[in-house]
Design an enzyme around this catalytic site. Structure first.
Site, short mmCIF file in Angstrom:
data_model
loop_
_atom_site.label_atom_id
_atom_site.label_comp_id
_atom_site.label_asym_id
_atom_site.label_seq_id
_atom_site.Cartn_x
_atom_site.Cartn_y
_atom_site.Cartn_z
CG LEU A 1 -1.97 -1.15 1.24
CD1 LEU A 1 -2.78 -1.11 2.53
CD2 LEU A 1 -2.92 -1.05 0.05
N GLY B 1 5.19 0.95 2.15
CA GLY B 1 6.53 0.63 1.71
C GLY B 1 6.96 -0.78 2.03
CG ASP B 2 10.97 -3.64 2.24
OD1 ASP B 2 10.30 -4.58 2.72
OD2 ASP B 2 12.14 -3.76 1.85
CE LYS C 1 -5.60 -7.60 -5.15
NZ LYS C 1 -5.37 -6.22 -5.58
CD GLU D 1 -2.17 -6.91 -4.30
OE1 GLU D 1 -2.67 -5.82 -3.99
OE2 GLU D 1 -2.47 -7.53 -5.34
CG ASP D 2 0.91 -4.73 -1.72
OD1 ASP D 2 0.50 -4.05 -2.67
OD2 ASP D 2 0.28 -4.87 -0.67
N GLY E 1 7.01 3.79 -10.99
CA GLY E 1 6.97 2.44 -10.45
C GLY E 1 6.09 1.53 -11.28
CG ASN F 1 -6.03 -1.70 -8.36
OD1 ASN F 1 -6.17 -0.57 -8.82
ND2 ASN F 1 -4.85 -2.26 -8.20
#
Length: 752
Positions: free
Chosen positions: A63, A66-67, A80, A122-123, A182, A305
């Site tokens: 989201l 970040g990491d 999800k 995802e992500d 990105g 999405n």
């Protein structure tokens, strides 16, 4: 709240007995194993593979956080999974992978192919996400889809098409500035090009400014693709004269001053989460002519999405596609764009607090809870898969396929759709003639909105009662062009008005109604509508959206009346996941006799038979086969009467409700009962118990309740609850039309 997490595994088969257990595992499970070993394609017939997607992440770009790693990202992956299930009926296992190494990640996922029908990445941070998706798509024979890239691109692509439509632009002419380089930004730019935008008209920026030809700092091969021949070096410079801003970056990246340099009617997609590059209020203050979309649900035009990935995977899984290719993505884009231009049904507005939506600057794309999204997008994706040769299973019957998609949205959709299909079949057999249904409440907003759906679905020919100018004014105010040619009748101006008065007088002159009173009553829309049906000038009627139930029923009973031996009664359908129940009598008779209960049961049984289901009738009481007391005795007697009048109907009573619907209780405690397999028609001993039961189920049960429907009358007539919704009216009219067709066919067969 409750158990930790958002998801659980639920058995799709019973597992309560020793036999169930032997089928679920050993030794019975060996049978499908042997079949699949001989023919691997059978895995789709005997396992969940064909409806199972893996949501996979390493937590490197979660989201806006970040990491944060795979453990911290797990709640997002579970969420999800809920979206897949809620919006497309797809089951999900979430998988969190503890590696940042591309090779290790790909090796871990590639070997999971036998388990899943598709992979949703995802992500995962860029640029690793590009390489991971590219490799897995080449190495796996099931769809691999990185939603962070393509989901945003597909939805924003649909929004951009419609924004261009509204502002009179052509895709090939627009100048686009993309802020962010990105995964999402890269994919958005590529899909814009696929939709007609020219590569040379796109400038991409990252945290270091414009990505231009010759730049070396902070570059990779994915950014290099979008390097521009431009003198601009900053976002502000790039935006001068630009038509479109696409933000996939950070909050505050776009300032009001930058907006002022953009072209007329600038299109602003500020999609950074959780805070956009610029808020809509600030953007409009600087540029009142701007069209604005964000990723936020509290602003118009949410680029979400969820409008894409559930339906896209649904179409891919249903065709057992080997991949999700560019043609399938573009099919989803165009389907979403076209859907946004359609009228928005009332149930969608109700989901959003009653707010109305209409294609325009603040409604570029459908809302996430618009149930039509699945019905529009999945078939187009499936068709694109078949057309491009990546489908391994073709869809032959598209109507049946759309029906199956509706079934995923709840049992009422299946039930109503089967009724609609019957109306269409009957109409085709009658040379295209649709039943004429009269509506006394011609100015009711709910009725008119429902009629827009019914006219489009070709369910009936509506007739509205009221002052024509007022009705037409209301239709125009609601902007329902489909109803502009619907006939509107003012009762006292109708040529047959006095013939109707005479008929009512002849029917009721020995019931206290004189000629003058008959004239007064016939001026009331409900009496007039009932007389239209009685005289054959209409095939059915629906009323009650704005008046008490008793006041709406009275004209029907006094004018149309009941058929020989008929008992007027209200029925409700209780729709469960795998079956439905009919409850009677829920609205009319306070304390019916045994004879009336028997007739109500027979009437309900006929309806169940009409849908091709064997009726199993339970006469309910507070006891099980006791026969003592007035109520048990009455219901036992009613069961005996049904057996004599209709020997073919499975019926028994008196019995308690749990006994009636649970065949295991019946078999274990009362094996002598004539009722086997659980009842699907429940006849209550009085109005109090029936009405309380269905109202309670309606509010607290995990079921759907439709109705009530009026049975026992000579012609098709139904009365709504005043609390009904537009969907409720549509359902009622569908069954009214179906009943009207049935009655007409019966009368025709009798030469009447």
């Amino acid at each position: 709240m409750g158990k930790p997490g958002k998801i659980e595994v639920i058995s799709s088969k019973p597992c309560m007995t020793e036999k169930d257990l032997s089928l679920a595992y050993s030794p019975g499970v060996a049978a499908p194993c042997k079949v699949i070993a001989k023919d691997p394609a059978k895995v789709y017939d005997y396992t969940a593979k064909g409806n199972l997607v893996a949501v996979i992440s390493n937590g490197t770009a979660v989201l806006g956080l970040g990491d944060i790693g795979p453990l911290a990202g797990k709640p997002v992956m579970e969420g999800k999974g809920i979206l897949f299930k809620q919006f497309a009926g797809i089951d999900v296992f979430d998988i969190e992978v503890s590696t940042k190494d591309v090779n290790e990640f790909c090796n871990a996922i590639r070997v999971l192919e036998p388990t899943f029908g598709g992979i949703n990445l995802e992500d995962i941070k860029a640029p690793e996400c590009f390489e991971i998706e590219e490799r897995l798509k080449k190495e796996m024979k099931i769809p691999v889809f990185h939603d962070d890239q393509h989901g945003t691109a597909i939805v924003s692509g649909a929004a951009l098409l419609n924004a261009c439509e509204i502002t009179g632009r052509k895709m090939q002419d627009i100048r686009i500035v993309v802020n962010g380089a990105g995964a999402s930004a890269n994919s958005c730019a590529k899909i814009f090009i696929a939709l007609g935008a020219r590569r040379e008209n796109i400038i991409m920026c990252d945290s270091q400014g414009v990505i231009y030809k010759g730049r070396t700092n902070g570059m990779n091969k994915y950014k290099e693709f979008f390097a521009s021949e431009t003198e601009a070096r900053t976002l502000s410079e790039a935006l001068r004269g630009a038509d479109v801003f696409v933000g996939l970056s950070v909050a505050g990246a776009l300032t009001p001053e930058m907006l002022k340099d953009m072209a007329k009617d600038p299109i602003i997609f500020a999609m950074a989460n959780p805070e956009p590059e610029i808020t809509p209020d600030k953007a409009r203050a600087a540029r009142p002519d701007a069209i604005i979309a964000t990723g936020r649900s509290d602003y118009p035009n949410q680029v979400n999405n969820v409008l894409g990935f559930p339906s896209i995977f649904r179409g891919a899984l249903d065709t057992r596609s080997t991949q999700i290719n560019e043609e399938m993505k573009l099919a989803a884009v165009h389907a979403l764009a076209k859907l946004a231009r359609e009228d928005v049904p009332d149930n969608v507005s109700a989901t959003y607090g009653g707010k109305s939506f209409k294609f325009g600057r603040e409604y570029l794309i459908p809302k996430p809870f618009d149930t039509r999204v699945l019905l529009w997008v999945a078939p187009q994706v499936a068709k694109a898969a078949m057309d491009t040769g990546v489908a391994t299973k073709n869809i032959e019957d598209w109507d049946a396929y759309r029906n199956s998609l509706e079934a995923l949205q709840g049992p009422s959709k299946v039930f109503i759709r089967s009724a609609i299909n019957r109306v269409h079949q009957n109409s085709a057999a009658a040379g295209g003639e649709l039943p004429k249904i009269v509506f006394p409440e011609g100015t009711s907003s709910k009725v008119l909105k429902a009629l827009a759906v019914l006219v489009e679905e070709k369910i009936c020919q509506p007739i509205l009662l009221g002052y024509p100018e007022r009705v037409k004014e209301k239709i125009n105010a609601l902007d329902i062009p489909a109803l502009k040619n619907v006939p509107v009748i003012h009762p006292s101006n109708y040529p047959k008005y006095y013939a109707y008065v005479e008929k009512l007088y002849s029917l009721r002159q020995r019931k206290g109604i004189n000629l003058r009173e008959a004239e007064r009553l016939m001026a009331e829309p409900n009496y007039f509508a009932a007389m239209m049906v009685h005289m054959g000038d209409a095939d059915g009627m629906v009323s009650g959206a704005s008046i008490n139930y008793a006041d709406a029923v009275r004209p029907i009973l006094q004018t149309i009346g009941v058929y020989q031996n008929g008992v007027p009664a209200g029925l409700n359908f209780i729709l469960l996941e795998d079956k439905f129940l009919v409850l009677a009598d829920t609205t009319v008779n306070f304390n019916p006799t045994a004879e009336q209960c028997a007739q109500i049961a027979i009437q309900a049984a006929k309806i169940v038979e009409y849908f091709g289901i064997e009726p199993r009738v339970a006469m309910l009481s507070y006891s099980n086969f006791s026969g003592s007391g007035s109520t048990p005795s009455k219901m036992a007697q009613a069961a005996d009467i049904v057996k004599k009048l209709r020997p073919g109907i499975m019926v028994d009573g008196d019995m308690q409700a749990d006994t009636a619907v649970n065949p295991e209780i019946m078999e274990r405690l009362f094996p002598f009962s004539d009722l086997k397999g659980g009842a699907n028609v429940l006849v209550f001993p009085n109005l109090e118990s029936a009405n309380i039961a269905y109202k309670l189920i309606q509010q607290v049960g995990k079921v759907e309740v439709i109705g009530p429907f009026l049975t026992g009358v000579r012609r098709s007539a139904n009365v709504l609850q005043r609390t009904t919704t537009v969907d409720g009216i549509v359902n009622s009219v569908v069954f009214t039309a179906l009943e009207a067709q049935f009655i007409k066919e019966v009368l025709k067969s009798r030469g009447k």
